[in-house]
Write an enzyme that holds these catalytic residues in place. Structure first.
Site, mmCIF file in Angstrom:
data_model
loop_
_atom_site.group_PDB
_atom_site.id
_atom_site.type_symbol
_atom_site.label_atom_id
_atom_site.label_comp_id
_atom_site.label_asym_id
_atom_site.label_seq_id
_atom_site.Cartn_x
_atom_site.Cartn_y
_atom_site.Cartn_z
ATOM 1 N N VAL A 32 15.487 8.842 -36.340
ATOM 2 C CA VAL A 32 15.971 10.229 -36.374
ATOM 3 C C VAL A 32 14.772 11.132 -36.672
ATOM 4 C CG1 VAL A 32 18.295 9.529 -37.085
ATOM 5 C CG2 VAL A 32 16.614 10.107 -38.840
ATOM 6 N N LYS A 90 16.570 11.004 -43.300
ATOM 7 C CA LYS A 90 16.367 9.554 -43.214
ATOM 8 C C LYS A 90 17.123 8.857 -44.342
ATOM 9 C CE LYS A 90 12.065 9.478 -40.510
ATOM 10 N NZ LYS A 90 12.464 9.002 -39.193
ATOM 11 N N HIS A 134 7.040 0.537 -36.721
ATOM 12 C CA HIS A 134 6.426 1.716 -36.104
ATOM 13 C C HIS A 134 6.069 1.453 -34.640
ATOM 14 C CE1 HIS A 134 2.810 4.724 -36.145
ATOM 15 N NE2 HIS A 134 3.867 5.228 -35.543
HETATM 16 N N1 LIG Z 1 7.298 10.874 -30.894
HETATM 17 C C1 LIG Z 1 6.433 9.923 -31.167
HETATM 18 O O1 LIG Z 1 5.429 9.737 -30.465
HETATM 19 C C2 LIG Z 1 6.675 9.002 -32.329
HETATM 20 C C3 LIG Z 1 5.928 7.835 -32.448
HETATM 21 C C4 LIG Z 1 6.197 6.966 -33.493
HETATM 22 C C5 LIG Z 1 7.188 7.276 -34.387
HETATM 23 N N2 LIG Z 1 7.893 8.423 -34.271
HETATM 24 C C6 LIG Z 1 8.938 8.713 -35.250
HETATM 25 O O2 LIG Z 1 10.195 8.368 -34.671
HETATM 26 C C7 LIG Z 1 11.214 9.218 -35.189
HETATM 27 C C8 LIG Z 1 11.925 9.876 -34.042
HETATM 28 O O3 LIG Z 1 11.019 10.610 -33.282
HETATM 29 P P1 LIG Z 1 11.387 11.151 -31.834
HETATM 30 O O4 LIG Z 1 10.142 11.659 -31.271
HETATM 31 O O5 LIG Z 1 12.168 10.151 -31.112
HETATM 32 O O6 LIG Z 1 12.347 12.374 -32.199
HETATM 33 P P2 LIG Z 1 13.427 13.126 -31.305
HETATM 34 O O7 LIG Z 1 13.516 14.470 -31.863
HETATM 35 O O8 LIG Z 1 13.139 12.937 -29.862
HETATM 36 O O9 LIG Z 1 14.775 12.324 -31.596
HETATM 37 C C9 LIG Z 1 15.443 12.327 -32.820
HETATM 38 C C10 LIG Z 1 16.900 12.031 -32.509
HETATM 39 O O10 LIG Z 1 17.587 11.806 -33.738
HETATM 40 C C11 LIG Z 1 18.880 12.333 -33.592
HETATM 41 N N3 LIG Z 1 19.520 12.496 -34.896
HETATM 42 C C12 LIG Z 1 19.381 13.480 -35.791
HETATM 43 N N4 LIG Z 1 20.187 13.254 -36.844
HETATM 44 C C13 LIG Z 1 20.836 12.099 -36.615
HETATM 45 C C14 LIG Z 1 21.823 11.360 -37.326
HETATM 46 N N5 LIG Z 1 22.281 11.756 -38.489
HETATM 47 N N6 LIG Z 1 22.290 10.208 -36.774
HETATM 48 C C15 LIG Z 1 21.830 9.788 -35.585
HETATM 49 N N7 LIG Z 1 20.904 10.472 -34.869
HETATM 50 C C16 LIG Z 1 20.431 11.606 -35.375
HETATM 51 C C17 LIG Z 1 18.647 13.618 -32.847
HETATM 52 O O11 LIG Z 1 19.835 14.112 -32.271
HETATM 53 C C18 LIG Z 1 17.622 13.184 -31.810
HETATM 54 O O12 LIG Z 1 18.270 12.701 -30.643
HETATM 55 C C19 LIG Z 1 10.500 10.136 -36.155
HETATM 56 O O13 LIG Z 1 10.587 9.601 -37.444
HETATM 57 C C20 LIG Z 1 9.084 10.141 -35.669
HETATM 58 O O14 LIG Z 1 8.148 10.449 -36.666
HETATM 59 C C21 LIG Z 1 7.666 9.286 -33.249
#
Ligand SMILES: NC(=O)c1ccc[n+]([C@@H]2O[C@H](COP(=O)([O-])OP(=O)(O)OC[C@H]3O[C@@H](n4cnc5c(N)ncnc54)[C@H](O)[C@@H]3O)[C@@H](O)[C@H]2O)c1
Length: 728
Positions: free
Chosen positions: A415, A422, A465
């Protein structure tokens, strides 16, 4: 090692190395092969020879343990040359023995394995699309040293041979037939032997296209051999090789000696008869064996990644976890990708978002739709049938209901990067899952131990990760919180193995390992910019050092705004103001004053015109006027690479990294530290620890603390130690 039989005047020399999953060329197998071949050649009853395998694959290549020994032990050029020339002389002897030899390829024929086929007079393969045929040596810094660089272009011409040699492209039997690497395709092993027999009986006195008989009837290399589709000196040949060299230099900046050595071996070798050509090849092969690049690439890309894939980090005391069902929280960019790779691995996947529409997103990019789109293109490419794709897609259940998580063995949370959110989803999910289920967070920045405070079972809480895009990036960084158990780690590694990715395991800390060290690359670029170094020079120095993209470019791509948020959070957590950390001032200025957040906001260090190509923002020189005297590019390359390597050493000494192999593997697979170095720690060995310390001291004198060598590094330098026992 070798099963030798003779039937109706045809000797079958069949490879079957006991204790090895695949046949490989090593000292023992080669000597057994030599013995069997010599027996067949000497036996007057034997009319021809088939070379085959009792295993599912033919011969997978040279035993890299043997090659590694050659690279590590023989830094003396003459001995290495004598040792490597042996292969070429042996294969040449077989090729000119006068009896027909047919390679019967029933599975992978790679590297030295395919060179056995090339010295044969005829090649027949069973048509199995999973079989790979090719010469992948250049991928580990070597060249095909048993005649591959000479026989392949003589057989198929330069145009076809060049990418196969330079990029190590592997072909299916069908494509290998189309490109002329093999002569015949059959449906089964039985048909293969029947076809081999037929060919042998019709060709009892074979000659390779590059050979002729002298007056005495001896087989010798042709002096006027014409390479198919254009000799090396022909306009077409020159056209291929000359710009090819320039293109190659443009792509590799001369960092990969194997590709250059292949070009030279082909260019020089094709102008002389094959016997002389093989000596030329052995010479270039030797030059690569004694070059640290091959040593480093084999150590990291083959051994360390292989060990990681086999689960070297998995605690041995935990029985196989055999997970079947996985829950993913958040169907955004990362969650959708994780769902896709998990379904591909045959797992049952529950994909949860705040609404069913979000989880499904039938009209959007992410959610279950993400997998649907990827599978569509896989079907179009012929990788899956429509039926298979539907089966995979059916494994993903989109939902907005926590109750659907019941029965999950593993949860991965992806999320938004927000501590409170989280914590909430951790609690809500844990209410549905078994005590034994493991909870993983895909956070990229928040320390795992802190996040695990929201969990009722912190021993089952772990960091998993992923990198973006999940379906393409091969690495997963596993983060152990203070209380994470061996059980949680074992389950996580079992999962990563199932999805066919490479795990590294690190201990908890801000930025873990990969984000922390990658951040030094972008930060150093920003510091250079602030000093008035020409941004074009900064970007070129990064690429010339072997990084996949320039430092400002990649900072834009991952977003300056994100860097700003991470730095702000760190400011709150540690009390250290962002202006006081490397790159911090520039990030702050770009976000707070200039409102340029990076590629997402279409303006950062670069401009992103609609429908056009990005270019460095003209305003940069106004913000950071250029110094009148610009530094030398070699100095900048050193500064960029040393900085990342030094941060890796700090991670190792602070216990963030648990092994040197993880450091090297992670640096290459996570953020693209140049593969020719073998990774950040191998790079220091390549420079020499003492030289590295001296360089860092000099850099620290100008740029401060961040370049100060650690006490342990100084000790290593003083004692003549290195990370991998490499003498310098
Ligand atoms: N984007 C990257 O390159 C990357 C790389 C590694 C890790 N991350 C980590 O991964 C996580 C997600 O990143 P992302 O880029 O996919 O974000 P994103 O914004 O694309 O997706 C987040 C999703 O979580 C959903 N969400 C919010 N609240 C929720 C809930 N209560 N229950 C279920 N779903 C819920 C949102 O609707 C959204 O679809 C973050 O912690 C980020 O730091 C991101």
């Amino acid at each position: 090692m070798i099963k030798y039989t003779v039937e109706e005047g045809i000797a079958n020399v069949s490879w079957n190395m006991e204790g090895y999953p695949m046949n490989v060329l090593n000292d023992q197998s080669i000597s057994a092969f030599k013995e069997a071949m010599e027996k067949a050649i000497a036996d007057s009853e034997v009319k021809g020879i088939t070379i085959s395998s009792e295993k599912d694959s033919f011969i997978a290549g040279a035993d890299l343990k043997m090659l590694q020994k050659l690279t590590v032990e023989n830094t003396d050029m003459k001995t290495t040359f004598e040792n490597t020339k042996v292969f070429n002389m042996l294969f040449r002897k077989f090729e000119t023995c006068g009896k027909p030899i047919v390679a019967c390829i029933n599975g992978h024929a790679l590297g030295g394995g395919f060179e056995v086929c090339l010295m044969s007079h005829y090649r027949i393969a069973v048509n199995n699309p999973k079989t790979k045929i090719g010469l992948p040596e250049s991928k580990i810094g070597l060249l095909p040293g048993a005649g591959g660089t000479q026989r392949l272009p003589r057989m198929v011409g330069l145009e076809i041979a060049a990418p196969l040699l330079l990029e190590g492209t592997e072909l299916s039997p069908e494509n290998a037939l189309k490109q002329g690497l093999i002569n015949e395709l059959v449906a089964s092993k039985e048909e293969m032997f029947a076809a081999a027999k037929k060919w042998i009986l019709a060709n009892l006195s074979p000659l390779q296209a590059w050979d002729e008989r002298d007056k005495k009837g001896n087989i010798v290399g042709k002096t006027n051999f014409k390479v198919p589709n254009g000799n090396i000196q022909s306009p077409k040949g020159a056209q291929l090789l000359l710009p090819g060299t320039a293109l190659l230099m443009g792509k590799t900046y001369g960092n990969y000696p194997a590709q250059l050595a292949i070009m030279k071996a082909v260019y020089e070798g094709l102008q002389v008869p094959i016997d002389k050509a093989l000596v030329i090849e052995s010479r270039y092969f030797t030059s690569l064996l004694i070059n640290p690049v091959a040593k480093n690439m084999i150590r990291t890309l083959f051994f360390a990644i292989g060990d990681a894939n086999k689960g070297i980090a998995r605690p041995k005391n935990v029985p196989e976890t055999n997970l079947k069902k996985i829950g993913i929280l958040g169907a955004g960019m990362m969650g959708s990708g994780i769902a896709y790779v998990s379904a591909l691995a045959g797992l049952e996947v529950v994909l949860k978002d705040t609404t069913l529409e979000n989880a499904e997103r039938s009209s959007g990019v992410y959610g279950k739709e993400y997998s649907r789109n990827l599978l569509k293109s896989q079907v179009a490419k012929g990788r899956y049938s429509q039926e298979q794709a539907e089966g995979i897609l059916a494994k993903i259940k989109p939902t907005d209901n926590y109750e659907d998580l019941k029965g999950c063995d593993l949860i991965i949370e992806a999320v938004f990067e927000n501590r409170e959110l989280k914590a909430k989803v951790t609690k809500d999910a844990e209410a549905q899952i078994a005590e034994t289920a493991v909870f993983g967070s895909n956070t990229s920045t928040l320390p795992i131990t802190g996040l695990s405070e929201a969990s009722a079972r912190p021993a089952n809480f772990i960091g998993i990760h992923f990198f973006s895009p999940v379906d393409k990036m091969p690495l997963v960084e596993v983060i152990m919180g203070k209380q994470t158990s061996d059980y949680a780690l074992a389950m996580t590694i079992d999962y990563i193995k199932k999805i066919k990715k490479t795990p590294i395991v690190v201990n908890d800390s801000r930025g873990f390992y990969t984000s922390r060290c990658f951040g030094t690359y972008t930060a150093e670029g920003m510091e250079m910019l602030a000093e008035g170094i020409n941004p074009i020079l900064i970007e070129n120095a990064g690429k010339a050092a072997g990084m996949p993209v320039g430092s400002l470019d990649v900072a834009d791509a991952v977003s300056i705004e994100l860097a700003y948020k991470v730095m702000k959070q760190s400011e709150i957590d540690t009390g250290v103001k962002m202006e006081h950390i490397a790159g911090g001032k520039v990030v702050k200025h770009f976000v707070e004053t200039l409102g340029r957040g990076g590629k997402v906001s279409k303006k950062g260090f670069y401009e992103y015109p609609e429908g056009g190509k990005k270019y460095l923002w003209e305003g940069l020189s106004e913000q950071y006027p250029l110094k009148s005297e610009q530094p030398n590019i070699e100095f900048l390359k050193k500064r960029l690479l040393h900085r990342q390597a030094l941060e890796t050493v700090r991670c190792l000494e602070e216990g963030v990294l648990r092994s040197k192999a993880d450091a090297d593997v992670g640096s290459i697979l996570a953020w693209g530290f140049p593969a020719y170095t073998g990774g950040t720690l191998s790079y220091i060995d390549m420079v020499g620890v003492a030289q590295f310390v001296k360089d860092c001291d000099e850099l620290a004198a100008t740029y401060g603390e961040r370049f100060s060598p650690t006490a342990r590094l100084r000790e290593m330098a003083a004692n003549g130690e290195s990370f991998y026992g490499v003498k310098k």
